[in-house]
Scaffold this motif. Structure first.
Motif, short mmCIF file in Angstrom:
data_model
loop_
_atom_site.label_atom_id
_atom_site.label_comp_id
_atom_site.label_asym_id
_atom_site.label_seq_id
_atom_site.Cartn_x
_atom_site.Cartn_y
_atom_site.Cartn_z
N GLN A 32 37.39 88.03 -23.64
CA GLN A 32 37.38 89.15 -22.51
C GLN A 32 38.48 90.27 -21.86
O GLN A 32 38.49 91.27 -21.52
CB GLN A 32 37.06 88.24 -20.79
N VAL A 291 23.52 92.79 5.55
CA VAL A 291 23.01 91.32 4.60
C VAL A 291 22.67 89.90 5.20
O VAL A 291 21.91 89.72 5.14
CB VAL A 291 24.20 91.16 3.27
N GLY B 135 21.02 88.08 -1.82
CA GLY B 135 21.67 88.55 -0.28
C GLY B 135 22.84 87.38 -0.68
O GLY B 135 23.89 87.30 -0.24
N PRO B 137 25.99 86.51 -3.80
CA PRO B 137 26.36 87.29 -4.80
C PRO B 137 26.32 86.47 -5.68
O PRO B 137 27.38 86.16 -6.34
CB PRO B 137 28.07 87.54 -4.31
N ARG B 140 27.87 87.65 -10.17
CA ARG B 140 28.90 87.92 -9.78
C ARG B 140 29.59 86.96 -9.66
O ARG B 140 31.28 86.63 -10.36
CB ARG B 140 29.59 89.05 -8.35
N ASP B 144 32.88 85.61 -12.33
CA ASP B 144 33.86 84.87 -11.89
C ASP B 144 34.26 83.65 -11.98
O ASP B 144 35.38 83.52 -13.45
CB ASP B 144 33.89 84.99 -10.74
N LEU B 146 33.28 81.81 -14.43
CA LEU B 146 33.06 81.53 -16.50
C LEU B 146 34.45 81.83 -16.80
O LEU B 146 34.68 82.04 -17.86
CB LEU B 146 32.02 82.15 -16.67
N ALA B 147 34.73 82.97 -15.67
CA ALA B 147 36.58 83.89 -16.72
C ALA B 147 37.26 82.17 -16.93
O ALA B 147 37.97 82.53 -17.27
CB ALA B 147 36.82 85.10 -16.04
N MET B 295 29.21 76.48 -3.43
CA MET B 295 27.92 76.62 -3.20
C MET B 295 28.18 78.01 -2.55
O MET B 295 28.60 78.40 -1.57
CB MET B 295 27.17 75.46 -2.46
N PHE B 296 26.92 78.62 -3.39
CA PHE B 296 26.30 79.81 -2.17
C PHE B 296 25.86 80.62 -1.37
O PHE B 296 24.26 79.54 -2.16
CB PHE B 296 26.57 81.55 -3.50
N SER B 312 26.02 97.70 -4.48
CA SER B 312 26.33 96.91 -4.69
C SER B 312 26.75 97.29 -6.29
O SER B 312 28.19 96.82 -6.67
CB SER B 312 27.07 95.35 -4.38
N VAL B 331 26.67 91.43 -21.53
CA VAL B 331 26.66 90.73 -22.64
C VAL B 331 25.94 90.34 -22.85
O VAL B 331 25.03 89.12 -22.19
CB VAL B 331 28.27 89.66 -22.49
#
Lengths: 431, 431
Positions: A32, A291, B135, B137, B140, B144, B146-147, B295-296, B312, B331
């Motif tokens: 990265q 949202v 609605g 994210p 992303r 993040d 995975l980084a 959880m999102f 966004s 990627v």
């Protein structure tokens, strides 16, 4: 390709986690970032302590200057905790053009605005995702959300200890003291639990969230704080009968450019997504104008979740270095702080009263509410325990805090009201 | 400062929302991006239709070439839907070095890998956050996460229609057909609801999530799909007695470098955070090796949440343009796809059987399970409705899908087993 050098302040469980993640994910980070990353120097208290980690003794130091003044070190990661001395270290790091990643909520809640300003002036990044709810990418979520929306309300369960205690009290009908003792034995609560149970830890996190979410310089003193140590199992049971779950909730709300920030034990309507956040888990609920409702859920603490957040921040610093755009995201608050007055803060309230069991008492009480223009959503008559006394629970419709506090004063003055047993904010009525 | 020009393919509710957000947040976007942004051209079907939006007739076109071949246009936003023609448009846009933002899950599920490769080859960004749970994210969040972590499991409630139906069936003890009808009247379900209720929409989203989360080129055909049209209110009631909530769950799981992706009606243990996601809301639960459970949660659809996600993404494209780093994040999958065989997929199962009410039947049934090495977590004897018949519910411990399918075949062959009434996967046993 030259490696980027990191200086680490602190090598406790989080610091150790950071070292391990950097080592285990070296390939992925390099993919990265485009170059290797190595930890060059680590500030510790005792260089001779045995450590289960691949750090040589030469890499350890007890002198912070060895890191802060080393021109080879590009990024300083702060996981040592503490406030004043730590602030001085980070100020120096920023002055020496080092980027900073910190997991320190106390520091960011107290000196965050100043440090962000210094970062910006020095063209440095200052990232602090790990300072609020380590395992939840909430700060990045807010920044992303802010890009194309306007955040009007944040509600957070941002302290694992109190959520653990309230969950056990609710699900097992146990007392606060009993559960606190268990939490201490399990390591979920400290031997001096004050900072957690009195809401101070949550208040620090809400300060950070509100500052970012509203882009105003909110300080810790702006947060109205009430802890959970006076919550009784009876309150929880009566709330449950009315369809509410008790949580320690941090609220940050904006209306007409004015904001309020508070932390208090709150009855949430059972169907609210935060009501299902149990045990030591944390969650932050965000209401954006476009949202609508979103929620971020995850572990609030723990060394690996926190270390993961630190390394995510580190990767972002490194990406920015590669792009040459550091210091753009450490934005100091843009708007002037405007706090709501008590007559501008609106909420529903749960009120539990012990009154004399006489004719006309109920009329007397309700007339005080109606004089202040406050009406009721729910009324519960409780079983009488003492002869001559009755207990009632009232849940109001939305009322201003000013009105509600006046009502409380007048109720306490009534001869027929024996005791105000408890009073809580109620959230989540509107779906 | 020259404005960056956008071309918009489609001007339905989402497209209209995008135009409004860009207009209302012009200052904020300019602050982040450093220059103004304007919508230059919009592809529509009918230029003469009345529209409640500040778009002049000169900006409208019925010819996509006016956008795809306009050298002034830097970014193409696709909110028109459709698959094959749309793919051709976006391929052309990428070939002409235009960045692309799309909200199109059907397209990304089918042609995503190819389009991402083209984007990368042309040094263009291709962002698609709005294609999964508008609605939230989540994409992303995965990038993040995975980084600095490794994602081993994703579970998603990624279809609002089916979640609405199952929530109403559960909470109001109503039948599938009744609730479907209500959902259609309320506009939560289409007049032909097949794509939603048979799990195809959820499968497309799980394809996108699994491809990103595991960095493997998962295709729609790899996803085992089962819809909710055969779920009965009786199943839901019996599950509820055992402490389970019925949800349509997409599962993507990795063990030993091999993955499985499926969508099916699933009994979740009541305490699982996904069990509290109700009505038309969506949520994606992520299990990362280091961070643990996150959880999102948020609205899965709706024109404003989707438009917000599109903008966004647009802001991220514009930031990358300013930095000159487009095309780095699109990627293509990095790892070779390895799918699990049926003997490598492990789960618990809920099984409801109608059997002859005779001595020895139970022993006969359980011996089939034990021959395959599968044991039980819960057993429920149900009230007999028909003379001579008994109903039982079995919940197994973890079993391989291969074993479980063999057991089902053998049970169906038993003379004493009248009917296999229902069978569901069970998730969330381990906290």
């Amino acid at each position: 390709m030259e490696a980027i050098s990191i200086g680490l302040l602190g090598l406790g469980t989080v610091g150790t986690g950071v070292v391990k993640i950097i080592e285990n994910h070296q390939d992925k980070i390099m993919h990265q970032v485009g170059c290797p990353v190595k930890v060059k120097k680590v500030l510790v208290k005792n260089v001779n302590k045995e450590r289960d980690i691949s750090i040589t003794k030469e890499m350890l130091t007890t002198n912070a200057e060895d890191i802060l003044n080393d021109p080879d070190i590009d990024v300083v990661i702060e996981v040592m905790g503490g406030v004043e001395e730590t602030k001085d270290y980070l100020t120096k790091a920023l002055q020496n053009k080092k980027h900073v990643v910190t997991a320190n909520k106390d520091l960011m809640a107290i000196h965050g605005a100043k440090l962000l300003q210094q970062a910006s002036q020095n063209g440095c990044d200052l990232f602090y995702e790990a300072s609020v709810a380590g395992g939840i990418p909430i700060l990045r979520g807010l920044v992303d959300g802010l890009a194309s929306d306007r955040i009007n309300k944040l509600m957070g369960i941002v302290n694992g200890t109190t959520n653990f205690i309230l969950t056990k009290m609710s699900k097992q009908q146990r007392t606060y003291n009993e559960v606190l003792k268990e939490a201490q034995e399990l390591g979920f609560a400290e031997s001096d639990p004050t900072s957690d149970v009195e809401g101070l830890d949550a208040a620090r996190k809400m300060t950070i969230l509100a500052t970012l979410g509203f882009s105003m310089n909110i300080s810790l003193e702006d947060v109205k704080v009430q802890g959970i140590s006076k919550v009784t199992e009876e309150d929880i049971r009566y709330g449950s009968q009315l369809g509410y779950t008790m949580k320690l909730i941090g609220v940050a709300q904006r209306d007409n450019e004015k904001v309020e920030v508070s932390v208090q034990p709150t009855f949430l309507i059972d169907s609210h997504p935060l009501a299902a956040v149990n045990d030591e888990f944390n969650a932050v609920y965000v209401f954006g104008e476009a949202v609508g409702e979103t929620m971020f859920y995850g572990p609030g603490a723990g060394s690996m979740p926190t270390a993961t957040a630190v390394v995510s921040d580190l990767v972002n610093v490194l990406k920015n270095m590669r792009l040459g755009v550091n210091g753009k995201s450490a934005v100091a608050p843009q708007y002037k702080k405007k706090l709501k007055e008590a007559n501008e803060i609106f909420s529903k309230y749960f009120l539990r009263l012990q009154v004399k069991d006489e004719v006309g008492v109920f009329a007397e009480i309700t007339s005080i509410f109606s004089q202040h223009g406050v009406s009721f959503e729910k009324i519960l008559q409780l079983p009488v325990k003492e002869k001559g006394l009755a207990e009632i629970v009232l849940v109001t419709h939305h009322a201003s805090l000013a009105d509600y506090e006046n009502i409380l004063v007048e109720l306490r003055d009534l001869e027929t009201v024996q005791t105000v047993k408890s009073s809580y904010r109620v959230e989540g009525g509107i779906k």
